[in-house]
Design a protein around this motif. Sequence first.
Motif, PDB file in Angstrom:
ATOM      1  N   LEU A 202       0.809  -1.222   0.000  1.00 25.29           N
ATOM      2  CA  LEU A 202       0.000   0.000   0.000  1.00 25.29           C
ATOM      3  C   LEU A 202       0.850   1.284   0.000  1.00 25.29           C
ATOM      4  O   LEU A 202       0.519   2.221  -0.727  1.00 25.29           O
ATOM      5  CB  LEU A 202      -0.969  -0.001   1.178  1.00 25.29           C
ATOM      6  CG  LEU A 202      -1.922   1.204   1.252  1.00 25.29           C
ATOM      7  CD1 LEU A 202      -2.747   1.334  -0.025  1.00 25.29           C
ATOM      8  CD2 LEU A 202      -2.835   1.105   2.474  1.00 25.29           C
ATOM      9  N   PRO A 203       1.932   1.377   0.778  1.00 32.73           N
ATOM     10  CA  PRO A 203       2.745   2.609   0.694  1.00 32.73           C
ATOM     11  C   PRO A 203       3.251   2.883  -0.725  1.00 32.73           C
ATOM     12  O   PRO A 203       3.183   4.018  -1.206  1.00 32.73           O
ATOM     13  CB  PRO A 203       3.903   2.329   1.663  1.00 32.73           C
ATOM     14  CG  PRO A 203       3.376   1.313   2.607  1.00 32.73           C
ATOM     15  CD  PRO A 203       2.446   0.456   1.811  1.00 32.73           C
ATOM     16  N   LYS A 204       3.741   1.842  -1.397  1.00 30.99           N
ATOM     17  CA  LYS A 204       4.219   2.023  -2.773  1.00 30.99           C
ATOM     18  C   LYS A 204       3.073   2.418  -3.695  1.00 30.99           C
ATOM     19  O   LYS A 204       3.243   3.254  -4.595  1.00 30.99           O
ATOM     20  CB  LYS A 204       4.879   0.737  -3.268  1.00 30.99           C
ATOM     21  CG  LYS A 204       6.192   0.391  -2.579  1.00 30.99           C
ATOM     22  CD  LYS A 204       6.785  -0.893  -3.097  1.00 30.99           C
ATOM     23  CE  LYS A 204       5.986  -2.097  -2.657  1.00 30.99           C
ATOM     24  NZ  LYS A 204       6.598  -3.375  -3.064  1.00 30.99           N
ATOM     25  N   LEU A 205       1.923   1.811  -3.485  1.00 29.20           N
ATOM     26  CA  LEU A 205       0.756   2.144  -4.304  1.00 29.20           C
ATOM     27  C   LEU A 205       0.418   3.630  -4.178  1.00 29.20           C
ATOM     28  O   LEU A 205       0.144   4.302  -5.181  1.00 29.20           O
ATOM     29  CB  LEU A 205      -0.425   1.276  -3.890  1.00 29.20           C
ATOM     30  CG  LEU A 205      -1.713   1.387  -4.704  1.00 29.20           C
ATOM     31  CD1 LEU A 205      -2.494   0.078  -4.621  1.00 29.20           C
ATOM     32  CD2 LEU A 205      -2.605   2.530  -4.251  1.00 29.20           C
ATOM     33  N   MET A 206       0.458   4.145  -2.939  1.00 29.96           N
ATOM     34  CA  MET A 206       0.146   5.561  -2.728  1.00 29.96           C
ATOM     35  C   MET A 206       1.157   6.456  -3.460  1.00 29.96           C
ATOM     36  O   MET A 206       0.796   7.459  -4.065  1.00 29.96           O
ATOM     37  CB  MET A 206       0.135   5.888  -1.243  1.00 29.96           C
ATOM     38  CG  MET A 206      -0.877   5.113  -0.421  1.00 29.96           C
ATOM     39  SD  MET A 206      -2.585   5.394  -0.956  1.00 29.96           S
ATOM     40  CE  MET A 206      -2.866   7.062  -0.394  1.00 29.96           C
ATOM     41  N   ARG A 207       2.422   6.070  -3.385  1.00 36.08           N
ATOM     42  CA  ARG A 207       3.442   6.866  -4.078  1.00 36.08           C
ATOM     43  C   ARG A 207       3.216   6.839  -5.589  1.00 36.08           C
ATOM     44  O   ARG A 207       3.302   7.852  -6.259  1.00 36.08           O
ATOM     45  CB  ARG A 207       4.843   6.347  -3.750  1.00 36.08           C
ATOM     46  CG  ARG A 207       5.945   7.192  -4.383  1.00 36.08           C
ATOM     47  CD  ARG A 207       7.318   6.595  -4.165  1.00 36.08           C
ATOM     48  NE  ARG A 207       7.460   5.327  -4.848  1.00 36.08           N
ATOM     49  CZ  ARG A 207       8.155   4.297  -4.376  1.00 36.08           C
ATOM     50  NH1 ARG A 207       8.747   4.386  -3.199  1.00 36.08           N
ATOM     51  NH2 ARG A 207       8.253   3.173  -5.062  1.00 36.08           N
TER      52      ARG A 207
END
Length: 662
Positions: free
Chosen positions: A233-238
Amino acid sequence: MIVKNESGNLRRCLQSAVGVVDEIIIVDTGSTDETCEIAWNFGAQVEYFDWNGSFSDARNCSLAKAQGEWILFLDADEELAPSSAGVLRRIIKDTSISGYSLRIENYTGDDGAPEMYPDLVFRLFRNRPEHRFQGAIHEQIASAIRLNAPEAKFGLAEDLVIRHYGYLNRQIAEKDKKMRNLRMVEAELKKNPADKLLRYHYGVELYGIGNNRQAALEFIEAANGIDCNTVYLPKLMRYLVLCYYGDKDYDAALKIIEQGLGWFPAYADLHYYQGLLYYEQQEYGLAYTAFERAVATPPQPSHFATLSGLRGFRAHYYLGLIAELFCNLEAALRHYLNSLRDNAGFIAPLECICRILKPQEDPAYARQALESVCEFSTAEAKVCIAELLINQSAYDLAYQYFSSATKNTSATSAVEIKKAICLMQLRQFSTAMTLLDSIPATDSLYRAAMFNKIVCYWLQGCQREVRHYAEAILALALNEDSAGMVNILKNNLGERSFPKVVLGKEGLFILIDVFRRTVALGEWERAITLLDGIRPECLQELDLAVGEICWQYGNMNLAEQYLNRHINKNPLSDAAYYLLAQVKEQQGLYVDAHYCYRQAISLAPKNPQSYVHLAQLYEKMRQDIVKQTMEKYQGAAALRFLQEEVEAKHVTNHHSGDDCAQ
């Protein structure tokens, strides 16, 4: 491992693994190069698999041959870090763990100067018949293990490191990975449209080919309804922020960042991109705060996959740029130095430091300052700083570094030409010509050497030699701009009765470079004659640049003339008003300077430079008025408070000067 035509990578990978693992099993899917021979040389067991479009099927073929208790799987464009052997042997002793996520270091960009960002990958697991990969692409094994054994425990081994080189530009170009992966993910999505992880990977592939809008939709679909603890999820947000940023939808990007920081408040990437978005919208105060937060974030978890320098050299660089905009040179230098300390190969802050030091005015001090913070120990480093110094017209100091760089080795043609330019600026014309004569006609930079010979003789006023070399270079194949510039120099000396030339962007760039070099020699009249050679519509494009050069070299009258010409044609030019204000200030015309700063502010209300300079101007005006008042009404008791204030101001300025010196 599964491989196909990996002779360029496989040797490095197996060299890192041999002696660490007990058994090497390689499934080849149709290599036509030396891949299999390289594998045999490392003692690998090579199996063959008819490619059917599924990475999972090929990997499962390799698993079926494995005899060991644990499986470690790698790709050919990866290698194990040297320190990983001991870690691997230690962690597999834990009988309660079914598999491990490892740290992977992804190298991106050019081979010569790659950047790295980490991530976590599930690559080590117990060898069981029921443990088999799923998915044609971005194949998964962890979910299959959990499906068969919900109680299975997974561990994290970040000190076991895999280095991945597959994202380097050369590797991507050679394998056409982007389009191959995109097609495969699309096919899988048709079979499993509800698979959120697959949809996330589809978004990544779309982003990779520049389809930001569609990628954003896929990322949103992948994010809706998933657990906030989902590892990707963190990578997805970025990625989602980058999609909107790429499409210049800044409001949407900022909203995603706000939402993401609610879940991951210490995520450096989101703070950094928030700063970048504010910076591009000229919201410099908000940008500065965001970059400071990026710098202050703690070391990032590997699964955040934080990009290189976002909490270090990149953020400090932007903090330096913003500090410069606010005319706070001390803070700017501090951030630029921090940027260099974090990444000595990132040249941009060094260029800014050179600009602040003004090496053309005090070369000795600039050299001392530069060498107190940087070690120019290699020829490449010395050439690099020399080129930056040329950009600041510090020709003497640049030549010293060029000479030191080539002391024990032969110089490239590019360096020889730059050394010759420095020598010309030091009026050592004959030595410069010797260097230029050393460039053979077969060299790709021969035309550049010939052009600089023309400039060398033109600076000396040698009309015959200028014409001789001009005719020679015009006989070669030149583009229109280069030929036009040669003709200007050819006809500039003597009567100068020739048709004015039309120059494009490249020609104007060359012209302004020669103009600057001529002005640096103090040859103002000769420099101005250059401008007589171009058509008026071309000259209009140079008025601002010429005005700035005149200001930089202290010719306020000429600077005023060209800046006013630019303003007459471009009344909304805040840059011209800002420069003209500084010209007026230098001339002591404070009221006129005040008007110009006000105009600049009205045209660019978000630019802090004009505000700061205007505040400083008001202080100058105030001090002048106080001084005039004290002189006019000497001894007046009622003005004693002004006298005390002036004396206090003098003490403050004295201590500030000491601080600046330190």
